[in-house]
Every structure is written in structure tokens, then in C-alpha cells.
Design a protein around this motif. Sequence first.
Motif, short mmCIF file in Angstrom:
data_model
loop_
_atom_site.label_atom_id
_atom_site.label_comp_id
_atom_site.label_asym_id
_atom_site.label_seq_id
_atom_site.Cartn_x
_atom_site.Cartn_y
_atom_site.Cartn_z
N PRO A 17 0.83 -1.20 0.00
CA PRO A 17 0.00 0.00 0.00
C PRO A 17 0.87 1.24 0.00
N ALA A 18 0.23 2.40 -0.20
CA ALA A 18 0.97 3.64 -0.38
C ALA A 18 1.86 3.98 0.80
N ASP A 19 1.45 3.60 2.01
CA ASP A 19 2.26 3.95 3.18
C ASP A 19 3.33 2.92 3.48
N GLY A 20 3.45 1.87 2.64
CA GLY A 20 4.54 0.91 2.78
C GLY A 20 4.31 -0.19 3.79
N ARG A 21 3.17 -0.22 4.45
CA ARG A 21 2.90 -1.28 5.42
C ARG A 21 2.69 -2.61 4.71
N ALA A 22 3.03 -3.69 5.41
CA ALA A 22 2.81 -5.01 4.83
C ALA A 22 1.31 -5.25 4.66
N LEU A 23 0.95 -5.92 3.59
CA LEU A 23 -0.46 -6.19 3.32
C LEU A 23 -0.99 -7.29 4.24
N ARG A 24 -2.23 -7.14 4.70
CA ARG A 24 -2.91 -8.23 5.40
C ARG A 24 -3.14 -9.36 4.41
N ALA A 25 -3.44 -10.54 4.94
CA ALA A 25 -3.61 -11.71 4.08
C ALA A 25 -4.73 -11.49 3.06
N ASP A 26 -5.86 -10.91 3.50
CA ASP A 26 -6.96 -10.71 2.57
C ASP A 26 -6.63 -9.66 1.53
N ALA A 27 -5.90 -8.61 1.94
CA ALA A 27 -5.50 -7.57 0.99
C ALA A 27 -4.50 -8.11 -0.02
N ARG A 28 -3.58 -8.94 0.45
CA ARG A 28 -2.61 -9.54 -0.47
C ARG A 28 -3.31 -10.44 -1.48
N GLN A 29 -4.29 -11.19 -1.01
CA GLN A 29 -5.06 -12.05 -1.91
C GLN A 29 -5.79 -11.22 -2.96
N ASN A 30 -6.37 -10.10 -2.54
CA ASN A 30 -7.04 -9.22 -3.49
C ASN A 30 -6.05 -8.68 -4.53
N ALA A 31 -4.87 -8.27 -4.07
CA ALA A 31 -3.87 -7.71 -4.99
C ALA A 31 -3.43 -8.75 -6.01
N GLU A 32 -3.21 -9.98 -5.54
CA GLU A 32 -2.81 -11.05 -6.46
C GLU A 32 -3.91 -11.36 -7.46
N GLN A 33 -5.16 -11.33 -6.98
CA GLN A 33 -6.30 -11.58 -7.88
C GLN A 33 -6.40 -10.48 -8.93
N ILE A 34 -6.22 -9.24 -8.52
CA ILE A 34 -6.27 -8.12 -9.46
C ILE A 34 -5.19 -8.27 -10.53
N LEU A 35 -3.98 -8.59 -10.11
CA LEU A 35 -2.88 -8.74 -11.06
C LEU A 35 -3.17 -9.85 -12.07
N GLN A 36 -3.66 -10.99 -11.60
CA GLN A 36 -3.92 -12.11 -12.49
C GLN A 36 -5.03 -11.77 -13.49
N VAL A 37 -6.10 -11.19 -12.99
CA VAL A 37 -7.23 -10.84 -13.87
C VAL A 37 -6.82 -9.74 -14.84
N ALA A 38 -6.10 -8.73 -14.36
CA ALA A 38 -5.68 -7.63 -15.22
C ALA A 38 -4.75 -8.12 -16.31
N GLN A 39 -3.88 -9.08 -15.98
CA GLN A 39 -2.99 -9.64 -17.00
C GLN A 39 -3.80 -10.28 -18.13
N GLU A 40 -4.85 -10.99 -17.77
CA GLU A 40 -5.71 -11.63 -18.77
C GLU A 40 -6.49 -10.58 -19.57
N VAL A 41 -6.99 -9.55 -18.88
CA VAL A 41 -7.77 -8.51 -19.55
C VAL A 41 -6.91 -7.77 -20.56
N PHE A 42 -5.70 -7.37 -20.15
CA PHE A 42 -4.84 -6.62 -21.06
C PHE A 42 -4.34 -7.49 -22.21
N ALA A 43 -4.14 -8.79 -21.95
CA ALA A 43 -3.75 -9.70 -23.03
C ALA A 43 -4.87 -9.81 -24.06
N ASP A 44 -6.11 -9.79 -23.58
CA ASP A 44 -7.27 -9.89 -24.48
C ASP A 44 -7.55 -8.60 -25.23
#
Length: 231
Positions: A17-44
Motif C-alpha cells: 500500500p501507499a504507506d509501505g505497510r505489509a499487506l494483510r492476508a486478505d488484501a494480499r489475496q485481493n492484490a494477487e487476484q487483481i494482477l492475475q485478472v488484469a494480466q488476462e484482460v490486457f492480453a485480451d
Amino acid sequence: MNSSTPPSPPTDGNPLPADGRALRADARQNAEQILQVAQEVFADLGYKASIAEVARRSGLGMGTIYRHFPNKAALVERIAIKVMRESLIEVRRALADGSDSWNGFTRVVRHMMGLRSSQLFPVSRGRATEPGPELAGIRTELLAALQELVEVAKRAGVLRDDVNAFDVVLMLNSIPSRLPTEPDDVVTADLADRFLGVLLDGLRAPGSEELALPPPGRREIDLFFRATHGL
């Protein structure tokens, strides 16, 4: 360590996050999900794809996405870092194996194509911002490791002697990821594997065609990505 020392940048390719704190488990899961989906969207859809489409496919709200990635350029850059880190792991695995140089080389090239690392860069066409130091650093690591793999394959006599890692990267970027979509948005045949087979056949030693001009270097790679993809 002094308590005022700022946190170090992430080393695993995951966003903070912007303030540099480590992500909580649920936030990290969301970030990873966003990256995976965005990679597919931009590829398409390419860089024209909207953040709203990423939100729709991921099932997450726009606010959640913008909490992790302030704009599209930041999201694209993080995807590029992600796929380059994954490619670097595969290159190092091939170097550690060492049992079959040609198999290791082709496995890496096919892995990079499968990740769409060579096709990912074009989604950032038109970016107005310069890439950050983390992206530049991982690109340097990946190119160095890939050049080492190329040298191993050349010493084994399986890769033609007049090419280098920069040749490989630029040639991979010449392979289109997919043909244009039909009007109903159905993705047509992906011919990348077919084209890659022709490319690998041309790279295999000894090579019957004499190559014109010296091979490209890091300068050409950086100019190519800056001029065509903004990365």
C-alpha cells in the motif's frame, strides 16, 4: 535499525500500500487476484482495456483496485514486474538443471510465451510515465540470466553461435499474441505456438543462413521498449 528508516521495497513482486505497510492476508489475496485478472484482460483487449473491466472480471470494486494501484500505468508496470520475476525463476531453474541445454532453453522460451511476457509489454503502449527502478532492476536481472542460459546452450553446440539473449527477446516480441477478435468479441486462434516453433527451428545450431549486422545489445532493448511500449 532506526525506527525512522523507510521500509525496503518488496522483493517478491507483490504490491505494498501507499504507506509501505505489509499487506494483510486478505488484501494480499485481493492484490494477487487483481494482477492475475488484469494480466488476462490486457492480453485480451490491450492497453485500451478499462479498470472497470478488470473490476468486472475480478468481482472486486473499483475502490479496492485503486487502493492497490493508483492508475492503469502502475497496474501495467506491476504486471510486467510479476511476469519478469516468474520468467527469472524459470531461467534459474533451467540453469540449475543443466542436463539438457536445448530442452532447458526451449522450456524457458515457451514459458515466457505462455506467460505472455513478450506480449504483455505492448499493452502499455502510450504510457506517459517512465518505468520505476524496480522494473528496470528486474529487467536487468532477467536479461543477464537469459544471456547466461544462451551461452550455456551455445557451448553445448545446440544454439547457433551468432545470436544472443537480446535477439531472443526482440524476436519473441515480434510474435503476435492473438489474431484480432471478431465483432462478437470471440478470441480467434492463438498462433503463437506455431510461430514459436518456426523461431526455435531457426535458432537451433548450426544455422544455415548467415546473419547480417552485429547482434543487438542492451541499448537496443531499452530503446525498443521505451519507444514502442513505454516500459
